[in-house]
Scaffold this motif. Structure first.
Motif, PDB file in Angstrom:
ATOM      1  N   ILE A 263       0.831  -1.207   0.000  1.00 21.12           N
ATOM      2  CA  ILE A 263       0.000   0.000   0.000  1.00 21.12           C
ATOM      3  C   ILE A 263       0.861   1.251   0.000  1.00 21.12           C
ATOM      4  O   ILE A 263       0.592   2.222  -0.718  1.00 21.12           O
ATOM      5  CB  ILE A 263      -0.951  -0.018   1.211  1.00 21.12           C
ATOM      6  N   ALA A 264       1.931   1.242   0.800  1.00 23.43           N
ATOM      7  CA  ALA A 264       2.827   2.403   0.830  1.00 23.43           C
ATOM      8  C   ALA A 264       3.496   2.619  -0.513  1.00 23.43           C
ATOM      9  O   ALA A 264       3.662   3.767  -0.958  1.00 23.43           O
ATOM     10  CB  ALA A 264       3.884   2.211   1.927  1.00 23.43           C
ATOM     11  N   ASP A 265       3.867   1.538  -1.186  1.00 21.84           N
ATOM     12  CA  ASP A 265       4.496   1.662  -2.498  1.00 21.84           C
ATOM     13  C   ASP A 265       3.527   2.246  -3.521  1.00 21.84           C
ATOM     14  O   ASP A 265       3.897   3.103  -4.332  1.00 21.84           O
ATOM     15  CB  ASP A 265       4.997   0.299  -2.961  1.00 21.84           C
ATOM     16  N   VAL A 266       2.266   1.800  -3.488  1.00 18.19           N
ATOM     17  CA  VAL A 266       1.264   2.337  -4.414  1.00 18.19           C
ATOM     18  C   VAL A 266       1.033   3.818  -4.149  1.00 18.19           C
ATOM     19  O   VAL A 266       0.961   4.642  -5.079  1.00 18.19           O
ATOM     20  CB  VAL A 266      -0.049   1.537  -4.298  1.00 18.19           C
ATOM     21  N   ASN A 267       0.908   4.201  -2.873  1.00 17.40           N
ATOM     22  CA  ASN A 267       0.700   5.613  -2.543  1.00 17.40           C
ATOM     23  C   ASN A 267       1.875   6.477  -2.966  1.00 17.40           C
ATOM     24  O   ASN A 267       1.692   7.580  -3.497  1.00 17.40           O
ATOM     25  CB  ASN A 267       0.460   5.762  -1.036  1.00 17.40           C
ATOM     26  N   SER A 268       3.095   5.984  -2.749  1.00 18.28           N
ATOM     27  CA  SER A 268       4.277   6.746  -3.142  1.00 18.28           C
ATOM     28  C   SER A 268       4.353   6.906  -4.661  1.00 18.28           C
ATOM     29  O   SER A 268       4.624   7.997  -5.172  1.00 18.28           O
ATOM     30  CB  SER A 268       5.545   6.052  -2.618  1.00 18.28           C
ATOM     31  N   SER A 269       4.102   5.823  -5.390  1.00 23.80           N
ATOM     32  CA  SER A 269       4.139   5.892  -6.854  1.00 23.80           C
ATOM     33  C   SER A 269       3.037   6.793  -7.393  1.00 23.80           C
ATOM     34  O   SER A 269       3.249   7.546  -8.360  1.00 23.80           O
ATOM     35  CB  SER A 269       3.999   4.485  -7.449  1.00 23.80           C
ATOM     36  N   LEU A 270       1.855   6.746  -6.762  1.00 23.55           N
ATOM     37  CA  LEU A 270       0.744   7.591  -7.199  1.00 23.55           C
ATOM     38  C   LEU A 270       1.054   9.064  -6.982  1.00 23.55           C
ATOM     39  O   LEU A 270       0.777   9.905  -7.848  1.00 23.55           O
ATOM     40  CB  LEU A 270      -0.522   7.181  -6.445  1.00 23.55           C
ATOM     41  N   ALA A 271       1.645   9.398  -5.833  1.00 26.72           N
ATOM     42  CA  ALA A 271       2.017  10.791  -5.577  1.00 26.72           C
ATOM     43  C   ALA A 271       3.039  11.284  -6.602  1.00 26.72           C
ATOM     44  O   ALA A 271       2.931  12.405  -7.119  1.00 26.72           O
ATOM     45  CB  ALA A 271       2.569  10.928  -4.162  1.00 26.72           C
ATOM     46  N   SER A 272       4.026  10.454  -6.923  1.00 29.05           N
ATOM     47  CA  SER A 272       5.028  10.842  -7.916  1.00 29.05           C
ATOM     48  C   SER A 272       4.401  11.027  -9.288  1.00 29.05           C
ATOM     49  O   SER A 272       4.765  11.956 -10.028  1.00 29.05           O
ATOM     50  CB  SER A 272       6.135   9.780  -7.982  1.00 29.05           C
ATOM     51  N   ALA A 273       3.440  10.150  -9.651  1.00 26.20           N
ATOM     52  CA  ALA A 273       2.791  10.260 -10.959  1.00 26.20           C
ATOM     53  C   ALA A 273       2.002  11.564 -11.077  1.00 26.20           C
ATOM     54  O   ALA A 273       2.025  12.221 -12.128  1.00 26.20           O
ATOM     55  CB  ALA A 273       1.875   9.058 -11.179  1.00 26.20           C
ATOM     56  N   ILE A 274       1.310  11.960  -9.999  1.00 22.10           N
ATOM     57  CA  ILE A 274       0.548  13.214 -10.031  1.00 22.10           C
ATOM     58  C   ILE A 274       1.489  14.405 -10.189  1.00 22.10           C
ATOM     59  O   ILE A 274       1.241  15.327 -10.985  1.00 22.10           O
ATOM     60  CB  ILE A 274      -0.305  13.344  -8.759  1.00 22.10           C
ATOM     61  N   LEU A 275       2.592  14.397  -9.443  1.00 21.75           N
ATOM     62  CA  LEU A 275       3.528  15.521  -9.498  1.00 21.75           C
ATOM     63  C   LEU A 275       4.227  15.605 -10.853  1.00 21.75           C
ATOM     64  O   LEU A 275       4.553  16.705 -11.322  1.00 21.75           O
ATOM     65  CB  LEU A 275       4.554  15.390  -8.374  1.00 21.75           C
ATOM     66  N   LYS A 276       4.477  14.467 -11.495  1.00 24.28           N
ATOM     67  CA  LYS A 276       5.100  14.484 -12.822  1.00 24.28           C
ATOM     68  C   LYS A 276       4.100  14.902 -13.904  1.00 24.28           C
ATOM     69  O   LYS A 276       4.473  15.525 -14.897  1.00 24.28           O
ATOM     70  CB  LYS A 276       5.682  13.115 -13.138  1.00 24.28           C
ATOM     71  N   THR A 277       2.821  14.558 -13.706  1.00 21.60           N
ATOM     72  CA  THR A 277       1.792  14.948 -14.677  1.00 21.60           C
ATOM     73  C   THR A 277       1.543  16.443 -14.639  1.00 21.60           C
ATOM     74  O   THR A 277       1.287  17.067 -15.681  1.00 21.60           O
ATOM     75  CB  THR A 277       0.486  14.189 -14.392  1.00 21.60           C
ATOM     76  N   TYR A 278       1.623  17.046 -13.449  1.00 21.22           N
ATOM     77  CA  TYR A 278       1.374  18.484 -13.283  1.00 21.22           C
ATOM     78  C   TYR A 278       2.592  19.128 -12.626  1.00 21.22           C
ATOM     79  O   TYR A 278       2.597  19.360 -11.405  1.00 21.22           O
ATOM     80  CB  TYR A 278       0.127  18.713 -12.431  1.00 21.22           C
ATOM     81  N   PRO A 279       3.652  19.408 -13.374  1.00 23.48           N
ATOM     82  CA  PRO A 279       4.853  19.999 -12.775  1.00 23.48           C
ATOM     83  C   PRO A 279       4.636  21.470 -12.404  1.00 23.48           C
ATOM     84  O   PRO A 279       3.827  22.169 -13.019  1.00 23.48           O
ATOM     85  CB  PRO A 279       5.899  19.847 -13.879  1.00 23.48           C
ATOM     86  N   HIS A 280       5.347  21.910 -11.370  1.00 23.40           N
ATOM     87  CA  HIS A 280       5.321  23.310 -10.930  1.00 23.40           C
ATOM     88  C   HIS A 280       3.882  23.793 -10.739  1.00 23.40           C
ATOM     89  O   HIS A 280       3.445  24.775 -11.337  1.00 23.40           O
ATOM     90  CB  HIS A 280       6.056  24.202 -11.922  1.00 23.40           C
ATOM     91  N   ALA A 281       3.147  23.086  -9.886  1.00 24.27           N
ATOM     92  CA  ALA A 281       1.719  23.360  -9.710  1.00 24.27           C
ATOM     93  C   ALA A 281       1.403  23.668  -8.256  1.00 24.27           C
ATOM     94  O   ALA A 281       2.107  23.232  -7.339  1.00 24.27           O
ATOM     95  CB  ALA A 281       0.890  22.167 -10.188  1.00 24.27           C
ATOM     96  N   LEU A 282       0.334  24.432  -8.063  1.00 27.44           N
ATOM     97  CA  LEU A 282      -0.279  24.590  -6.747  1.00 27.44           C
ATOM     98  C   LEU A 282      -1.372  23.534  -6.670  1.00 27.44           C
ATOM     99  O   LEU A 282      -2.372  23.609  -7.396  1.00 27.44           O
ATOM    100  CB  LEU A 282      -0.861  25.988  -6.575  1.00 27.44           C
TER     101      LEU A 282
END
Length: 450
Positions: A263-282
């Motif tokens: 579960i921790a691995d999925v959450n970590s990967s999901l957070a990274s995917a969101i940040l890479k999809t929307y760089p430099h975002a609020l």
């Protein structure tokens, strides 16, 4: 802006070194349990000074701990009791409103410490040496051990990052010791102009995360396959527990923590995917404190299997962990996470502003506005409403020069007045914020065609 993160350093130890580390971690764990029982006998006190005065000589003589570790044990136990007392008070407040709410039982018995983890203070219990080595305290004196870790973390340590306390942690599965070091690094202060887009993130069970920026670019993460895999871990554990044979116990030990790591691995990967999809975002996320207490149905002996299964699914996934990963990774990638109110984000039409539970027929995946007929995926509607509220945070940031990362103050309060400007009640504050949210509208030009 200062950001605190944890560097995980793998210690290279021989068999003799491991024996010394085993001795100090086991003695520290026994000291924690002894101190916990003493604090329980002292009317469950959370006063670290009182606890230390009672147990300090015993920790030094009986358990052989050093002076600094003998001081950190009462502080850790006191912090544990303070947390438990907070939960007791929260549960009592809930029972005052709802007599059927659960009574918190965490203080019925003295807390027990199981993990072989001890705390070190930098400069006293441990210090870094040249040649990528670290000196740590044991019962038999100091050990100087080589270590390895993530390259960026090693560079920050070598470049003089501010180093805080550390924890010596034993991974029972790998039979390996790690040193978890708190690092405080300096990053450029965020500015509104550096955030090129505003994003809203809606979390849930059917879709772990749905994100959308104000231009309509959407991101979906379904939870179907992931939950199915997590349930397989639960079924395997239940089956082995029912068998109870020696081989089943050995298998249980091998599977220990695997679901939690998954579960921790999925959450970590999901957070990274969101940040890479929307760089430099609020990035706006919902304030979900206490969401389980508001949504979970209490299981009873007569409860249906459907209710029990739904509760297991809610308990299995950790929204706070996902939002925590987003919050600490965002500054490292040039983004910022802010919390906004979660009220009615999935019931409010982003096009006309009509708010009603009936906008989601049968609580399904489709949002159908009663007022204007606007139709869209319900979780995407929630993400867009969160994004619009994050846009208000950005506008206030630009006008006042101060960023509020949580909805904790009235929108009409003077940000320079501090606590003196917060002279309205929570109810009035919430009403003022919701009134402002009611004016938000999603531009039809950026909405996808139906």
């Amino acid at each position: 802006m200062k950001v605190t993160l944890t560097a995980k350093l793998k210690l290279h130890h021989t068999r003799e070194h491991k024996a010394a580390l085993d001795a100090v971690t086991l003695a520290y764990r026994d000291a924690l349990n002894y101190t916990s029982h003493k604090a329980f006998e002292m009317n469950k006190t959370s006063n670290a000074a009182k606890i230390q005065k009672e147990v300090y000589p015993t920790l030094r003589q009986r358990f052989g701990l050093g002076a600094q570790m003998a001081c950190s044990v009462p502080r850790k136990v006191a912090a544990t009791y303070k947390t438990l007392w907070t939960r007791v008070k929260q549960a009592a407040a809930q029972r005052a409103v709802n007599p059927k709410a659960r009574r918190y039982k965490g203080l019925d018995h003295a807390p027990t410490f199981v993990s072989r983890t001890l705390s070190y203070q930098y400069g006293r219990d441990y210090s870094f040496k040249t040649g990528q080595q670290v000196s740590i305290s044991t019962l038999a004196g100091r050990l100087v051990l080589p270590y390895e870790g993530y390259r960026k973390h090693l560079d920050w340590i070598a470049d003089g990052a501010q180093i805080g306390a550390a924890q010596l942690w034993y991974d029972t599965r790998k039979k390996q010791y790690f040193l978890l070091v708190a690092l405080e690094i300096e990053l450029p202060d965020p500015e509104p102009v550096t955030h090129q887009q505003v994003v809203g993130v809606d979390v849930g069970m059917r879709y772990f995360a749905v994100a959308s920026n104000l231009s309509g670019k959407a991101f979906f993460k379904s939870g179907k396959e992931t939950l199915r895999k997590a349930e397989r871990f639960q079924k395997a554990r239940k089956s082995l527990q029912q068998k109870g044979t020696r081989s089943a116990v050995r298998r249980l030990m091998a599977l220990s923590g695997r679901e939690r790591r998954f579960i921790a691995d999925v959450n970590s990967s999901l957070a990274s995917a969101i940040l890479k999809t929307y760089p430099h975002a609020l990035i706006g996320v919902e304030e979900l404190t206490g969401v389980r207490d508001r949504t979970e149905r209490r299981s009873r002996p007569t409860s249906s299997e459907k209710t029990r299964k739904a509760n297991r699914r809610r308990a299995r996934w950790s929204y706070a962990e996902l939002l925590g990963f987003l919050a600490y990774k965002a500054p490292l990638l040039g983004s910022t996470v802010v919390k906004v109110d979660a009220h009615y984000t999935s019931q409010t039409c982003p096009k006309c502003g009509h708010c009603s539970r009936d906008n989601r027929p049968r609580k399904g995946l489709m949002f159908v506005c009663e007022g204007c007929g606007y139709q869209l995926h319900a979780d995407l509607v929630g993400a867009r409403n969160v994004g619009l509220r994050a846009l208000l945070v950005r506008q206030d940031w630009m006008s006042t020069g101060r960023l509020s990362c949580a909805p904790d103050r009235p929108w009409n309060a003077d940000p320079q007045a501090g606590s003196a400007g917060r002279d309205v009640s929570d109810a009035e504050t919430k009403t003022a914020r919701l009134s402002r949210y009611a004016e938000l509208r999603w531009s039809p030009d950026t909405s996808p065609r139906l």
